[in-house]
Design a protein around this motif. Sequence first.
Motif, PDB file in Angstrom:
ATOM      1  N   PHE A  59      10.100  81.046  29.057  1.00 29.94           N
ATOM      2  CA  PHE A  59       9.489  82.255  28.510  1.00 29.94           C
ATOM      3  C   PHE A  59       8.501  82.872  29.508  1.00 29.94           C
ATOM      4  CE2 PHE A  59      10.170  79.122  25.097  1.00 29.94           C
ATOM      5  CZ  PHE A  59      11.159  79.773  24.386  1.00 29.94           C
ATOM      6  N   SER A  60       8.252  84.152  29.286  1.00 29.25           N
ATOM      7  CA  SER A  60       7.191  84.859  30.003  1.00 29.25           C
ATOM      8  C   SER A  60       6.187  85.373  28.982  1.00 29.25           C
ATOM      9  CB  SER A  60       7.752  86.008  30.836  1.00 29.25           C
ATOM     10  OG  SER A  60       8.462  86.914  30.025  1.00 29.25           O
ATOM     11  N   LEU A  61       4.976  85.606  29.428  1.00 30.78           N
ATOM     12  CA  LEU A  61       3.896  85.930  28.491  1.00 30.78           C
ATOM     13  C   LEU A  61       3.243  87.262  28.850  1.00 30.78           C
ATOM     14  CD1 LEU A  61       2.185  84.815  26.106  1.00 30.78           C
ATOM     15  CD2 LEU A  61       0.652  83.809  27.824  1.00 30.78           C
ATOM     16  N   ASP A  62       2.861  87.978  27.788  1.00 29.29           N
ATOM     17  CA  ASP A  62       2.137  89.229  27.970  1.00 29.29           C
ATOM     18  C   ASP A  62       1.135  89.351  26.830  1.00 29.29           C
ATOM     19  OD1 ASP A  62       1.319  91.616  28.967  1.00 29.29           O
ATOM     20  OD2 ASP A  62       3.092  92.753  28.311  1.00 29.29           O
ATOM     21  N   ILE A  63       0.075  90.128  27.072  1.00 31.00           N
ATOM     22  CA  ILE A  63      -0.929  90.367  26.033  1.00 31.00           C
ATOM     23  C   ILE A  63      -0.899  91.851  25.695  1.00 31.00           C
ATOM     24  CG2 ILE A  63      -3.386  90.301  25.468  1.00 31.00           C
ATOM     25  CD1 ILE A  63      -3.660  87.946  27.370  1.00 31.00           C
ATOM     26  N   VAL A  64      -0.752  92.159  24.394  1.00 25.58           N
ATOM     27  CA  VAL A  64      -0.639  93.550  23.938  1.00 25.58           C
ATOM     28  C   VAL A  64      -1.658  93.798  22.845  1.00 25.58           C
ATOM     29  CG1 VAL A  64       1.807  93.708  24.530  1.00 25.58           C
ATOM     30  CG2 VAL A  64       1.145  92.948  22.252  1.00 25.58           C
ATOM     31  N   GLU A  65      -1.929  95.067  22.633  1.00 27.29           N
ATOM     32  CA  GLU A  65      -2.876  95.427  21.586  1.00 27.29           C
ATOM     33  C   GLU A  65      -2.267  95.196  20.201  1.00 27.29           C
ATOM     34  OE1 GLU A  65      -4.343  99.353  21.984  1.00 27.29           O
ATOM     35  OE2 GLU A  65      -5.327  98.990  23.910  1.00 27.29           O
ATOM     36  N   TYR A  66      -3.145  94.826  19.285  1.00 28.41           N
ATOM     37  CA  TYR A  66      -2.705  94.584  17.909  1.00 28.41           C
ATOM     38  C   TYR A  66      -2.248  95.887  17.254  1.00 28.41           C
ATOM     39  CZ  TYR A  66      -2.857  93.386  12.977  1.00 28.41           C
ATOM     40  OH  TYR A  66      -2.521  93.206  11.659  1.00 28.41           O
ATOM     41  N   SER A  67      -1.195  95.783  16.429  1.00 29.75           N
ATOM     42  CA  SER A  67      -0.707  96.944  15.672  1.00 29.75           C
ATOM     43  C   SER A  67      -0.068  96.433  14.385  1.00 29.75           C
ATOM     44  CB  SER A  67       0.324  97.729  16.488  1.00 29.75           C
ATOM     45  OG  SER A  67       0.934  98.712  15.693  1.00 29.75           O
ATOM     46  N   ASP A  68      -0.219  97.234  13.327  1.00 29.50           N
ATOM     47  CA  ASP A  68       0.390  96.847  12.035  1.00 29.50           C
ATOM     48  C   ASP A  68       1.914  96.811  12.115  1.00 29.50           C
ATOM     49  OD1 ASP A  68      -2.093  96.638  10.911  1.00 29.50           O
ATOM     50  OD2 ASP A  68      -2.101  98.707  10.137  1.00 29.50           O
ATOM     51  N   LYS A  69       2.483  97.538  13.065  1.00 30.03           N
ATOM     52  CA  LYS A  69       3.940  97.592  13.209  1.00 30.03           C
ATOM     53  C   LYS A  69       4.490  96.339  13.895  1.00 30.03           C
ATOM     54  CE  LYS A  69       4.155 102.639  13.454  1.00 30.03           C
ATOM     55  NZ  LYS A  69       4.556 103.822  14.279  1.00 30.03           N
ATOM     56  N   LYS A  70       3.588  95.576  14.533  1.00 26.21           N
ATOM     57  CA  LYS A  70       4.011  94.382  15.245  1.00 26.21           C
ATOM     58  C   LYS A  70       3.760  93.159  14.365  1.00 26.21           C
ATOM     59  CE  LYS A  70       2.938  96.605  19.624  1.00 26.21           C
ATOM     60  NZ  LYS A  70       1.968  96.714  20.735  1.00 26.21           N
ATOM     61  N   GLU A  71       4.792  92.795  13.622  1.00 28.57           N
ATOM     62  CA  GLU A  71       4.684  91.652  12.714  1.00 28.57           C
ATOM     63  C   GLU A  71       4.745  90.361  13.517  1.00 28.57           C
ATOM     64  OE1 GLU A  71       7.040  89.827   8.847  1.00 28.57           O
ATOM     65  OE2 GLU A  71       7.496  91.854   9.559  1.00 28.57           O
ATOM     66  N   THR A  72       3.818  89.451  13.223  1.00 30.40           N
ATOM     67  CA  THR A  72       3.784  88.186  13.962  1.00 30.40           C
ATOM     68  C   THR A  72       4.822  87.206  13.420  1.00 30.40           C
ATOM     69  OG1 THR A  72       2.054  87.336  12.509  1.00 30.40           O
ATOM     70  CG2 THR A  72       1.346  88.447  14.544  1.00 30.40           C
ATOM     71  N   PHE A  73       5.175  86.255  14.293  1.00 30.44           N
ATOM     72  CA  PHE A  73       6.154  85.202  13.995  1.00 30.44           C
ATOM     73  C   PHE A  73       7.477  85.805  13.462  1.00 30.44           C
ATOM     74  CE2 PHE A  73       7.766  81.280  11.960  1.00 30.44           C
ATOM     75  CZ  PHE A  73       7.715  80.466  13.068  1.00 30.44           C
ATOM     76  N   LYS A  74       7.915  86.786  14.188  1.00 34.08           N
ATOM     77  CA  LYS A  74       9.202  87.426  13.885  1.00 34.08           C
ATOM     78  C   LYS A  74       9.842  87.838  15.207  1.00 34.08           C
ATOM     79  CE  LYS A  74      11.373  91.284  11.448  1.00 34.08           C
ATOM     80  NZ  LYS A  74      11.149  92.483  10.601  1.00 34.08           N
ATOM     81  N   ILE A  75      11.123  87.559  15.347  1.00 33.04           N
ATOM     82  CA  ILE A  75      11.789  87.817  16.624  1.00 33.04           C
ATOM     83  C   ILE A  75      12.327  89.244  16.665  1.00 33.04           C
ATOM     84  CG2 ILE A  75      14.168  87.083  16.089  1.00 33.04           C
ATOM     85  CD1 ILE A  75      13.768  85.351  18.803  1.00 33.04           C
ATOM     86  N   TYR A  76      12.160  89.876  17.831  1.00 30.17           N
ATOM     87  CA  TYR A  76      12.621  91.240  18.043  1.00 30.17           C
ATOM     88  C   TYR A  76      13.523  91.274  19.287  1.00 30.17           C
ATOM     89  CZ  TYR A  76       8.821  92.779  14.941  1.00 30.17           C
ATOM     90  OH  TYR A  76       7.981  92.967  13.873  1.00 30.17           O
ATOM     91  N   GLU A  77      14.347  92.315  19.332  1.00 25.22           N
ATOM     92  CA  GLU A  77      15.141  92.553  20.550  1.00 25.22           C
ATOM     93  C   GLU A  77      14.403  93.577  21.390  1.00 25.22           C
ATOM     94  OE1 GLU A  77      19.213  93.513  19.894  1.00 25.22           O
ATOM     95  OE2 GLU A  77      19.657  91.638  18.819  1.00 25.22           O
ATOM     96  N   CYS A  78      13.938  93.133  22.559  1.00 29.19           N
ATOM     97  CA  CYS A  78      13.182  93.998  23.465  1.00 29.19           C
ATOM     98  C   CYS A  78      14.033  94.352  24.688  1.00 29.19           C
ATOM     99  CB  CYS A  78      11.910  93.291  23.919  1.00 29.19           C
ATOM    100  SG  CYS A  78      10.883  92.708  22.546  1.00 29.19           S
ATOM    101  N   ASP A  79      13.480  95.187  25.538  1.00 28.97           N
ATOM    102  CA  ASP A  79      14.196  95.584  26.756  1.00 28.97           C
ATOM    103  C   ASP A  79      14.465  94.387  27.663  1.00 28.97           C
ATOM    104  OD1 ASP A  79      14.224  98.184  25.909  1.00 28.97           O
ATOM    105  OD2 ASP A  79      12.374  98.730  26.987  1.00 28.97           O
ATOM    106  N   GLY A  80      13.490  93.477  27.714  1.00 34.31           N
ATOM    107  CA  GLY A  80      13.643  92.324  28.597  1.00 34.31           C
ATOM    108  C   GLY A  80      14.426  91.185  28.000  1.00 34.31           C
ATOM    109  N   GLY A  81      14.736  91.243  26.711  1.00 31.48           N
ATOM    110  CA  GLY A  81      15.476  90.174  26.031  1.00 31.48           C
ATOM    111  C   GLY A  81      15.018  90.041  24.598  1.00 31.48           C
ATOM    112  N   LEU A  82      14.627  88.807  24.194  1.00 31.68           N
ATOM    113  CA  LEU A  82      14.083  88.588  22.859  1.00 31.68           C
ATOM    114  C   LEU A  82      12.581  88.377  22.990  1.00 31.68           C
ATOM    115  CD1 LEU A  82      16.687  86.084  21.345  1.00 31.68           C
ATOM    116  CD2 LEU A  82      16.603  88.569  21.083  1.00 31.68           C
ATOM    117  N   CYS A  83      11.812  88.907  22.033  1.00 27.58           N
ATOM    118  CA  CYS A  83      10.365  88.754  22.088  1.00 27.58           C
ATOM    119  C   CYS A  83       9.810  88.523  20.687  1.00 27.58           C
ATOM    120  CB  CYS A  83       9.700  89.959  22.733  1.00 27.58           C
ATOM    121  SG  CYS A  83       9.969  91.505  21.845  1.00 27.58           S
ATOM    122  N   ALA A  84       8.624  87.941  20.641  1.00 31.33           N
ATOM    123  CA  ALA A  84       7.931  87.704  19.376  1.00 31.33           C
ATOM    124  C   ALA A  84       6.420  87.815  19.623  1.00 31.33           C
ATOM    125  CB  ALA A  84       8.294  86.333  18.834  1.00 31.33           C
ATOM    126  N   TYR A  85       5.698  88.153  18.571  1.00 34.62           N
ATOM    127  CA  TYR A  85       4.256  88.343  18.673  1.00 34.62           C
ATOM    128  C   TYR A  85       3.539  87.223  17.924  1.00 34.62           C
ATOM    129  CZ  TYR A  85       5.737  92.993  20.131  1.00 34.62           C
ATOM    130  OH  TYR A  85       6.341  94.038  20.776  1.00 34.62           O
TER     131      TYR A  85
END
Length: 345
Positions: A59-85
């Motif tokens: 895995f690779s790691l990044d830090i992003v600002e909190y947002s209500d649209k970004k639900e934690t412990f849920k997998i998403y399909e991102c540009d770089g692959g799969l990501c979760a917050y």
Amino acid sequence: MKNYEKKSLLTTTFLFFIPLISFAFIVLYMYHQDRIKYIKENILYQMKDYTFDFQSDKFSLDIVEYSDKKETFKIYECDGGLCAYFKTPSKNPYLLKVIYDKNKYEKVYNDFLMKIFKFSIVIFIFILLISIAFAMYSIRPMKEAVNLLETFLKDLIHDLNTPATSILLNTKLLRRKGDFKEIERIELSAKTISSLYKNLEFINPQQIIKDEEISLKELIDNKIELLEKLYPRVSFEKLQDDLTIKSNKNAVDRIIDNLLTNACKYNKKNGKVIISIENNSLIIEDTGVGIKDTNKVFQRYYKENENGLGIGMSIVRKLCDILEIQIDIRSEVQVGTKVSLTFPK
């Protein structure tokens, strides 16, 4: 295996195979969806473990600002692959974004697809074999019934010849004592039975020897002489010169007999039958009721009305194939039918 058996086997196999393979594909699709969900959930839990020690190279790691649209412990399909917050340990307005590389995920997914593809091939072959086995079992009663019918026809052919021959011989003896119309009618009926017998003899033709010189004019003249008595309301027009071919006389006689008989039988009142020879082809044309479906006319037992047994044209087709005679039928309902026989040179 005979043609009708092949057709029945293919049809029955198809009827078994399609529902079974459809059900199998539905099950495989559901398994595919469930397995993909499992793979993603497994990656999600690995991501969660990664947030504790950051020790994995998956895995690779990044830090992003909190947002209500970004639900934690849920997998998403991102540009770089799969990501979760995931939430950070401290109470700050940031989230940890863990990314699972796209190439790595595609490798896992492709490996899974290859396994399911191989499994699908095995399922396909298994279902096909099961379908063929069921089909063969299902057509057994039909094969037994057809074999029984063919045995009956062979016995009928054997028993039909004796009385027909006896009637013809006795009518000739009676003619010596006096020529009556009643005797002629009996003779014509006996010849009709004899023609049916000859047709039945060729119902399942095998190898036929083609070593006889045949005059088509002679064959046609003999047939017309009989048909003029059987069908007095039909007139014949002969435009042909003689054509001599090398073939099997009995087989060619059956072909011409069936075609001329049909041209008379299905003709209109005061209709006409035109017979001609062009190059190496014999053409028989009538002014009859026509044929609705010329594609089905060669099928055994196919009839467009109540007359006949529906075997004459199937015999014609088989004999033409064996003798390498090209047959072409063109017909228009209520106008007439034109049959062309092109003989091999």
